[in-house]
Write an enzyme that holds these catalytic residues in place. Structure first.
Site, short mmCIF file in Angstrom:
data_model
loop_
_atom_site.label_atom_id
_atom_site.label_comp_id
_atom_site.label_asym_id
_atom_site.label_seq_id
_atom_site.Cartn_x
_atom_site.Cartn_y
_atom_site.Cartn_z
N ASN A 64 -6.66 5.78 10.53
CA ASN A 64 -7.84 6.04 11.25
C ASN A 64 -8.52 4.99 12.12
O ASN A 64 -8.82 4.94 13.01
CB ASN A 64 -8.80 6.51 10.07
N ASP B 87 0.86 -1.24 0.02
CA ASP B 87 0.01 -0.13 0.16
C ASP B 87 0.84 1.49 -0.12
O ASP B 87 0.48 2.47 -0.81
CB ASP B 87 -0.85 0.04 1.12
N GLY B 88 2.18 1.02 0.52
CA GLY B 88 2.93 2.22 0.88
C GLY B 88 3.42 2.60 -0.72
O GLY B 88 3.68 3.76 -0.96
N ASN C 112 -4.72 8.83 1.83
CA ASN C 112 -5.23 8.27 3.16
C ASN C 112 -5.81 9.31 3.97
O ASN C 112 -6.82 9.24 4.55
CB ASN C 112 -4.12 7.46 3.60
N ARG D 205 -6.54 18.80 23.04
CA ARG D 205 -5.25 18.65 23.78
C ARG D 205 -4.75 17.19 23.56
O ARG D 205 -5.70 16.33 24.02
CB ARG D 205 -5.22 19.10 25.26
N SER E 120 -6.81 2.56 13.49
CA SER E 120 -5.98 2.20 14.65
C SER E 120 -6.34 3.23 15.89
O SER E 120 -6.04 3.13 16.86
CB SER E 120 -4.38 2.60 14.45
P1 NAD Z 1 4.08 1.83 7.10
O1 NAD Z 1 5.21 1.19 6.23
O2 NAD Z 1 4.46 2.52 8.30
O3 NAD Z 1 2.73 0.92 6.80
C1 NAD Z 1 1.70 1.09 7.65
C2 NAD Z 1 0.64 -0.01 7.18
O4 NAD Z 1 -0.37 0.80 6.69
C3 NAD Z 1 1.06 -1.02 6.01
O5 NAD Z 1 0.68 -2.18 6.65
C4 NAD Z 1 0.20 -0.45 5.00
O6 NAD Z 1 -0.10 -1.56 4.25
C5 NAD Z 1 -1.22 0.04 5.76
N1 NAD Z 1 -1.89 0.86 4.79
C6 NAD Z 1 -1.41 1.90 4.17
N2 NAD Z 1 -2.62 2.22 3.70
C7 NAD Z 1 -3.66 1.56 3.90
C8 NAD Z 1 -5.18 1.67 3.77
N3 NAD Z 1 -5.76 2.72 2.99
N4 NAD Z 1 -5.86 0.71 4.16
C9 NAD Z 1 -5.41 -0.19 4.99
N5 NAD Z 1 -3.99 -0.33 5.24
C10 NAD Z 1 -3.19 0.67 4.72
O7 NAD Z 1 4.04 3.06 6.06
P2 NAD Z 1 3.45 3.25 4.40
O8 NAD Z 1 3.39 1.56 3.98
O9 NAD Z 1 4.28 3.95 3.83
O10 NAD Z 1 1.81 3.77 4.48
C11 NAD Z 1 1.47 4.92 5.09
C12 NAD Z 1 0.57 4.79 5.88
O11 NAD Z 1 0.62 4.02 6.85
C13 NAD Z 1 -0.22 6.30 6.30
O12 NAD Z 1 -0.95 6.81 5.30
C14 NAD Z 1 -0.97 5.73 7.66
O13 NAD Z 1 -2.24 5.46 7.24
C15 NAD Z 1 -0.41 4.39 7.86
N6 NAD Z 1 0.02 4.41 9.41
C16 NAD Z 1 -0.72 3.66 10.14
C17 NAD Z 1 -0.09 3.62 11.36
C18 NAD Z 1 -1.05 3.03 12.39
O14 NAD Z 1 -2.00 2.34 11.99
N7 NAD Z 1 -0.94 3.04 13.71
C19 NAD Z 1 1.00 4.05 11.77
C20 NAD Z 1 1.72 4.75 10.75
C21 NAD Z 1 1.26 4.85 9.43
#
Ligand code: NAD
Length: 257
Positions: free
Chosen positions: A158, A45-46, A116, A142, A160
């Site tokens: 979202n 996805d990234g 996203n 806050r 999470s």
């Molecule tokens: P990353 O390597 O930190 O991957 C985060 C995870 O989010 C991966 O498993 C990826 O497949 C998943 N992901 C990304 N878009 C998604 C979607 N639309 N639906 C379901 N899963 C999705 O970062 P990345 O791969 O460069 O992706 C960036 C995205 O990761 C950000 O836009 C953010 O939404 C997500 N992210 C999530 C968290 C969390 O859930 N705590 C933390 C950091 C980033």
């Protein structure tokens, strides 16, 4: 002849698949990374998020399709072993288009788009953010920050944060808190708020120092800025689907079993 580009994650499996796809399509397509008609994302996805941002100024003329080299993602319709199916789909030229709405964020003299989400985050100290919906004050938040997600991003960060999963194709944005502080001195909504495309969210702070603006997989500084405006954009990223893929199945596979 159609022009294609293949953007792949930097790993062996993704590069190998890129080579195979290029070989299979060499008689039907021209490789053009500058001005493609179709972008194939090979990775996760990234990788697809990177593709969207690479071609953010060509969204009106580019279609996207994804091949996953790990497990099935939300922006990728094919697993690595299904690459021939993808190649046949591309050759058939018979796909259906799924428009994914983007968010527009305006900060200082800059404007960016997100597939996203848009995040305002600070892990060093808590942020104090005044949130306005269409110029009406909602709350003084806050905590660590706020996340505004699209329908497509609802399954990512979202989720999470305890936000709702949205069936794709609905023009809306979802505002969720990141570690909000709630006690008898500070109180904010503490639940997600979903708004349609008639609305605008404005986030104001006297001090964004140390805060970052996260836009999908990119991070930007918030220097000399005290206000951000977020709304649903009239621009969308167009994904092409060569085989029907149920969203419910995808959700089940990702989150239930
Ligand atoms: P990353 O390597 O930190 O991957 C985060 C995870 O989010 C991966 O498993 C990826 O497949 C998943 N992901 C990304 N878009 C998604 C979607 N639309 N639906 C379901 N899963 C999705 O970062 P990345 O791969 O460069 O992706 C960036 C995205 O990761 C950000 O836009 C953010 O939404 C997500 N992210 C999530 C968290 C969390 O859930 N705590 C933390 C950091 C980033």
């Amino acid at each position: 002849m159609k022009r294609i580009a293949i953007i792949c994650r930097e790993d062996k499996a993704s590069y190998r698949l890129k080579d195979i796809i290029l070989r299979e399509l060499k008689n039907d397509m021209i490789y053009d990374e500058e001005h493609p008609d179709l972008v194939i994302s090979v990775g996760g996805d990234g990788t697809m998020l990177s593709c969207i941002h690479k071609y953010i100024n060509q969204l009106d003329s580019v279609y996207f399709v994804g091949l996953h080299t790990g497990t099935l993602g939300f922006y990728t319709d094919y697993r690595k072993e299904e690459y021939m199916e993808l190649i046949e789909g591309i050759k058939s030229d018979k796909g259906t288009v799924l428009e994914r709405y983007l968010l527009k964020v305006h900060y200082g003299d800059k404007e960016s788009l997100a597939l996203n989400e848009v995040r305002i985050e600070n892990n060093v100290h808590s942020l104090v953010l005044d949130v306005f919906i269409d110029e009406e004050h909602l709350e003084t938040f806050r905590g660590n920050g706020l996340c505004v997600s699209t329908d497509s991003g609802s399954t990512a960060y979202n989720r999470s944060l305890g936000g709702a999963i949205i069936y794709p194709g609905v023009k809306l944005m979802q505002l969720s808190e990141i570690a909000g502080i709630h006690h008898n001195a500070y109180r904010s909504l503490d639940s997600s708020l979903i708004l349609d495309d008639r609305h605008k969210i404005c986030v104001h702070s006297l001090n964004f120092s140390n805060a970052i603006l996260g836009i999908d997989n990119e991070v930007h500084e918030l220097k000399d800025i005290n206000q951000l405006e977020i709304e649903v954009s009239d621009k969308c990223a167009r994904f092409i689907q060569f085989k029907p893929l149920s969203f419910i199945k995808r959700v089940k596979r990702a989150f239930i079993k």
